[in-house]
Motif scaffolding. Structure first.
Motif, PDB file in Angstrom:
ATOM      1  N   UNK A 270       0.695  -1.318   0.366  1.00  0.00           N
ATOM      2  CA  UNK A 270      -0.456   0.162  -0.009  1.00  0.00           C
ATOM      3  C   UNK A 270       0.916   0.871   0.326  1.00  0.00           C
ATOM      4  N   UNK A 271       2.340   0.464   0.721  1.00  0.00           N
ATOM      5  CA  UNK A 271       3.158   2.337   0.581  1.00  0.00           C
ATOM      6  C   UNK A 271       3.326   2.572  -0.055  1.00  0.00           C
ATOM      7  N   UNK A 272       4.032   1.671  -0.841  1.00  0.00           N
ATOM      8  CA  UNK A 272       4.140   1.720  -2.634  1.00  0.00           C
ATOM      9  C   UNK A 272       3.365   2.315  -3.895  1.00  0.00           C
ATOM     10  N   UNK A 273       1.813   1.418  -3.913  1.00  0.00           N
ATOM     11  CA  UNK A 273       1.081   2.174  -4.304  1.00  0.00           C
ATOM     12  C   UNK A 273       0.932   3.566  -4.171  1.00  0.00           C
ATOM     13  N   UNK A 274       0.513   4.340  -2.792  1.00  0.00           N
ATOM     14  CA  UNK A 274       0.585   5.179  -2.628  1.00  0.00           C
ATOM     15  C   UNK A 274       1.589   6.539  -3.463  1.00  0.00           C
ATOM     16  N   UNK A 275       3.130   5.980  -2.844  1.00  0.00           N
ATOM     17  CA  UNK A 275       4.498   6.775  -3.678  1.00  0.00           C
ATOM     18  C   UNK A 275       3.983   7.246  -4.873  1.00  0.00           C
TER      19      UNK A 275
ATOM     20  N   UNK B  45       1.009   6.992  -6.927  1.00  0.00           N
ATOM     21  CA  UNK B  45      -0.530   7.487  -6.810  1.00  0.00           C
ATOM     22  C   UNK B  45      -0.003   8.984  -7.031  1.00  0.00           C
ATOM     23  N   UNK B  46       1.428   9.696  -5.682  1.00  0.00           N
ATOM     24  CA  UNK B  46       1.577  11.002  -5.329  1.00  0.00           C
ATOM     25  C   UNK B  46       1.946  10.996  -6.728  1.00  0.00           C
ATOM     26  N   UNK B  47       3.348  10.346  -6.722  1.00  0.00           N
ATOM     27  CA  UNK B  47       4.079  10.595  -7.837  1.00  0.00           C
ATOM     28  C   UNK B  47       3.358  10.972  -9.221  1.00  0.00           C
ATOM     29  N   UNK B  48       2.647  10.039  -9.695  1.00  0.00           N
ATOM     30  CA  UNK B  48       1.722  10.103 -10.932  1.00  0.00           C
ATOM     31  C   UNK B  48       0.476  11.626 -10.672  1.00  0.00           C
ATOM     32  N   UNK B  49       0.126  11.557  -9.857  1.00  0.00           N
ATOM     33  CA  UNK B  49      -0.793  13.131  -9.040  1.00  0.00           C
ATOM     34  C   UNK B  49       0.806  14.604  -9.145  1.00  0.00           C
ATOM     35  N   UNK B  50       1.764  13.943  -9.029  1.00  0.00           N
ATOM     36  CA  UNK B  50       2.932  15.205  -9.181  1.00  0.00           C
ATOM     37  C   UNK B  50       2.628  15.826 -10.246  1.00  0.00           C
ATOM     38  N   UNK B  51       2.698  14.730 -11.291  1.00  0.00           N
ATOM     39  CA  UNK B  51       3.545  14.612 -12.777  1.00  0.00           C
ATOM     40  C   UNK B  51       2.284  15.429 -13.514  1.00  0.00           C
TER      41      UNK B  51
END
Length: 199
Positions: free
Chosen positions: A7-12, A14-20
């Motif tokens: 879950x932590x890896x998926x969250x990271x 998704x955060x990177x995708x949102x940031x990009x």
């Protein structure tokens, strides 16, 4: 991999995708471009690190392969060796050396192939290294020297790649900052007069 780590890896990710992708309303297209450039340069640096590691390993294996056929031998000088004060120049003398499998050969030894000839006199026995054909060669580096040389070569390559990528990011950031300032200036030209006329 347990559920929390997944879950932590998926969250990271998704955060990177949102940031990009820039779902934040305050992020401008220029900010998205900078984020994409930063990710691309980071990936390029990771690839450069992998290439530097492969280069270092290849360098070490090449050094090891060059020393595989070398054998230690002894030689007897037929003439006096060069004096000790001739640093930096390649000097030579005549000698006769003994082959590991039996037999003798005579020829010229240089300070590159047999450093011990410096200061030696005729009749002295010196050590040298021979290749498979029985010819004198430069002494091989020791194991530690080979490892240090390979690590240094890989580190220099990685450092040059990193420096190149940092310069590329600085140039890109400078161009994007100019674009940001130009956009800010044009926006201020549109809104600035309306603010000043209200007073």
């Amino acid at each position: 991999m347990n559920v929390k780590a997944r879950r932590a890896a998926t969250h990271r990710v998704s955060r990177l995708a949102r940031w990009l992708t820039g779902r934040n309303a305050l992020r401008r297209p220029v900010d998205r471009i900078e984020g994409a450039v930063l990710v691309a340069l980071s990936a390029a640096f990771l690839a450069a690190l992998a290439i530097a590691c492969i280069f270092g390993i290849h360098n070490y294996q090449g050094q090891r392969a060059a020393t595989v056929g070398l054998r230690p031998a002894a030689a007897r000088l037929l003439r006096d060796g060069p004096p000790g004060g001739s640093m930096g120049r390649v000097e030579q003398t005549e000698a006769r050396w003994f082959l590991p499998g039996g037999g003798e050969r005579s020829g010229v030894l240089t300070t590159e192939t047999a450093p011990d000839i410096v200061g030696a006199v005729a009749g002295d026995r010196i050590s040298l290294w021979l290749n498979r054909s029985g010819q004198p060669v430069a002494p091989p580096a020791d194991q530690t020297g080979m490892i240090i040389y390979a690590l240094t070569a890989g580190a220099v390559l990685a450092g040059l790649a990193g420096l190149t990528l940092v310069v590329a990011y600085a140039l890109c950031r400078r161009a994007l900052d100019r674009r940001r300032l130009g956009a800010w200036e044009s926006a201020w030209k549109r809104t600035g007069p309306s603010w000043t006329t209200r007073r």
